[in-house]
Design a protein around this motif. Structure first.
Motif, short mmCIF file in Angstrom:
data_model
loop_
_atom_site.label_atom_id
_atom_site.label_comp_id
_atom_site.label_asym_id
_atom_site.label_seq_id
_atom_site.Cartn_x
_atom_site.Cartn_y
_atom_site.Cartn_z
N TRP A 290 29.03 32.65 30.10
CA TRP A 290 28.35 32.84 28.94
C TRP A 290 28.75 32.19 28.00
O TRP A 290 27.94 31.48 27.08
CB TRP A 290 27.27 33.99 29.09
CG TRP A 290 26.25 34.09 27.92
CD1 TRP A 290 24.98 33.92 28.61
CD2 TRP A 290 26.15 34.63 26.77
NE1 TRP A 290 24.15 33.86 27.48
CE2 TRP A 290 24.68 35.03 26.40
CE3 TRP A 290 26.99 35.40 26.32
CZ2 TRP A 290 24.47 35.45 25.47
CZ3 TRP A 290 26.11 35.94 25.64
CH2 TRP A 290 25.26 35.97 24.58
N ALA A 291 29.61 33.40 27.86
CA ALA A 291 30.39 32.99 26.09
C ALA A 291 30.86 32.44 25.66
O ALA A 291 31.30 31.62 24.13
CB ALA A 291 30.58 34.75 25.94
N CYS A 292 31.63 32.05 26.52
CA CYS A 292 33.30 30.64 26.45
C CYS A 292 32.85 29.44 27.65
O CYS A 292 32.05 29.60 28.46
CB CYS A 292 34.10 31.46 26.89
SG CYS A 292 34.79 33.16 25.96
N LYS A 293 33.49 28.36 26.21
CA LYS A 293 33.85 27.11 26.89
C LYS A 293 35.78 27.04 27.16
O LYS A 293 36.22 27.56 26.24
CB LYS A 293 33.92 25.91 26.06
CG LYS A 293 33.98 25.04 26.36
CD LYS A 293 34.14 23.93 25.41
CE LYS A 293 34.30 21.96 26.13
NZ LYS A 293 34.62 21.26 25.52
N ILE A 294 36.07 27.24 28.57
CA ILE A 294 37.21 27.40 28.85
C ILE A 294 37.81 25.83 28.74
O ILE A 294 37.12 25.22 29.60
CB ILE A 294 36.94 28.26 30.35
CG1 ILE A 294 36.19 29.95 30.32
CG2 ILE A 294 39.04 28.06 30.28
CD1 ILE A 294 36.84 30.87 31.29
N SER A 295 38.25 25.53 28.15
CA SER A 295 39.38 24.57 28.75
C SER A 295 41.01 24.49 28.80
O SER A 295 41.31 25.64 28.14
CB SER A 295 39.03 23.38 27.79
OG SER A 295 39.12 23.83 26.47
N ARG A 296 41.45 23.05 29.31
CA ARG A 296 43.39 23.07 29.37
C ARG A 296 43.53 22.64 27.21
O ARG A 296 42.69 21.47 27.25
CB ARG A 296 43.40 21.95 29.62
CG ARG A 296 43.55 22.30 31.49
CD ARG A 296 43.96 21.38 32.21
NE ARG A 296 44.04 21.32 33.59
CZ ARG A 296 44.73 21.82 34.06
NH1 ARG A 296 45.89 21.97 33.70
NH2 ARG A 296 44.24 22.03 36.23
N PRO A 297 44.40 23.47 26.81
CA PRO A 297 44.56 22.94 25.42
C PRO A 297 45.02 21.56 25.47
O PRO A 297 45.75 21.35 26.31
CB PRO A 297 46.11 24.02 25.15
CG PRO A 297 45.77 24.90 26.58
CD PRO A 297 45.44 24.66 27.78
N ALA A 298 45.62 20.59 24.48
CA ALA A 298 45.44 19.60 24.69
C ALA A 298 47.20 19.96 24.65
O ALA A 298 47.40 20.30 24.28
CB ALA A 298 45.36 18.83 22.37
N GLY A 299 47.16 18.55 25.49
CA GLY A 299 48.88 18.28 25.28
C GLY A 299 49.18 19.22 26.61
O GLY A 299 50.39 18.27 27.69
N THR A 300 48.27 19.58 27.75
CA THR A 300 48.85 20.56 28.54
C THR A 300 47.46 19.67 30.09
O THR A 300 47.54 20.96 31.14
CB THR A 300 48.32 21.84 28.80
OG1 THR A 300 46.81 22.54 28.79
CG2 THR A 300 48.90 22.03 27.74
N GLU A 301 46.90 19.00 29.95
CA GLU A 301 46.38 18.41 31.26
C GLU A 301 47.30 17.75 31.83
O GLU A 301 46.21 18.36 33.25
CB GLU A 301 45.26 16.76 30.56
CG GLU A 301 44.76 17.05 29.31
CD GLU A 301 45.32 16.99 28.20
OE1 GLU A 301 44.61 17.49 26.84
OE2 GLU A 301 46.39 16.88 27.49
N ASP A 302 47.94 17.41 32.37
CA ASP A 302 48.86 17.62 33.21
C ASP A 302 49.80 18.70 33.68
O ASP A 302 50.63 18.99 35.13
CB ASP A 302 50.25 16.01 33.56
CG ASP A 302 49.29 15.26 33.01
OD1 ASP A 302 47.55 14.94 33.54
OD2 ASP A 302 49.53 14.27 32.61
N PHE A 303 49.63 19.68 33.55
CA PHE A 303 50.08 20.65 33.79
C PHE A 303 49.59 21.09 35.49
O PHE A 303 48.84 21.45 35.68
CB PHE A 303 49.86 21.96 33.05
CG PHE A 303 50.16 23.58 32.85
CD1 PHE A 303 51.54 23.94 31.99
CD2 PHE A 303 49.85 24.16 33.66
CE1 PHE A 303 53.13 24.58 32.94
CE2 PHE A 303 50.83 25.39 34.25
CZ PHE A 303 51.85 26.14 33.37
#
Length: 342
Positions: A290-303
């Protein structure tokens, strides 16, 4: 998770993550997870080693066990004695411990069923039995959101449609948030916190598929295999909350339909706190989404996120980023934490 467990057990409010006693408990929990793994110590394989004198070379495990046992007794005793002192002073908060101690003092039948030692150990087990499992499940929520972004979008659409943005969602909204409730069940299926449950021992010889399993044999339940049975869960490696949803009797709205009872253990040792644990996980799901958008930090898409199992299954450390979904979201969430009416 620590705050909820402690409040239920002892009526004790933990003010910060740095609470020294919580740190001591968390250190013990790392030991507890090691103990849960069969064969972790040589004495598990060769039980005769238990008879070695404490001072004998190679018997260090006995001295270590004595230290761990002392730590466990301290963890159980300190908050228990605090509740007793608060009760004597008339300032104890309602809790599992205070309720049972009151019954023990005033109900003659209670004394025939349990004693103070039973209450102390049962209260301690609420934390040791539930804290790691629920925390692991919240970590798995984050993993699922990163690996299957569509679930975040669907959950947030449901939250905005049902709850809006003027107040945070609560556990009381569960029936109106079937997709979010289904996320909880899929977390428990996709990455069960205890993939082999707790060890059991046979109290008599048993025959299984032509094999005789002797009395006393340690049995591990393959929860992992059960939750990946393709006859019940097609595409088991995919995170699909919809598999836990059906239309209601009128065929007009979705409702949550299944609970993963296998993930809570079996027989007399089934988890007595499963309903509370599911409510806690649900609270984590709806609060964060509800409160947050959760995502991968830039540059960690392939982690690549990996898991490890030490009694409880945990994701190894991984990068994750949180952003407020809308202006004022964090202020509303913070105010609800300190608002006793919420």
């Amino acid at each position: 998770m620590s705050a909820i467990s402690f409040f239920v057990s002892y009526g004790y409010n933990i003010e910060s993550d740095g609470d020294a006693f919580v740190e001591k408990i968390n250190a013990y929990m790392r030991v507890y997870q090691r103990i849960l793994r069969p064969g972790e110590f040589l004495v598990d394989v060769f039980p005769i080693l238990r008879y070695l004198p404490d001072w004998f070379p190679g018997a260090g495990f006995k001295r270590q066990a004595m230290e761990w046992n002392h730590n466990k007794e301290t963890i159980h005793d300190v908050p228990f004695q605090r509740v007793k002192r608060d009760m004597a002073a008339g300032k104890a908060q309602p809790s599992f411990t205070s309720t049972l101690l009151e019954d023990l003092a005033f109900d003659p039948l209670a004394a025939s069923k349990y004693n103070e030692s039973n209450v102390k150990r049962a209260a301690g087990s609420i934390y040791t039995g539930g804290n790691d499992n629920t925390t692991s499940s919240i970590h798995t929520l984050l993993v699922a959101v990163l690996q299957f972004p569509g679930i975040q979008e669907k959950a947030q659409e449901e939250l905005d449609r049902v709850i809006g943005r003027d107040r945070p969602p609560s556990i009381g909204d569960r029936e109106d948030l079937p997709y979010c409730a289904a996320i909880v069940q899929e977390i428990l299926r996709w990455q069960p916190a205890t993939p082999f449950a707790l060890p059991h021992a046979l109290d008599q010889d048993e025959e299984f598929r032509g094999y005789v399993i002797p009395k006393g044999t340690t049995i591990m339940a393959n929860v992992w295999g059960m939750t990946r049975d393709e006859n019940f869960y097609p595409q088991p490696e995919e995170f699909i909350p919809e598999r836990h949803l059906i239309l209601d009797e009128k065929g007009t709205r979705l409702r949550e339909t299944t609970r993963h009872l296998a993930t809570w253990g079996f027989g007399r040792r089934v988890c007595p706190g499963s309903t509370l644990a599911e409510a806690v996980i649900f609270a984590g799901v709806i609060s964060m989404l509800w409160a947050c958008k959760i995502s991968r930090p830039a540059g960690t898409e392939d982690f690549k996120i990996e898991y490890e199992t030490y009694g409880v299954r945990w994701p190894k450390d991984f990068p994750v980023e949180f952003e407020p979904r809308f202006e004022g979201a964090m202020d509303i969430l913070r105010s609800s934490i300190y608002d006793t009416d919420q």
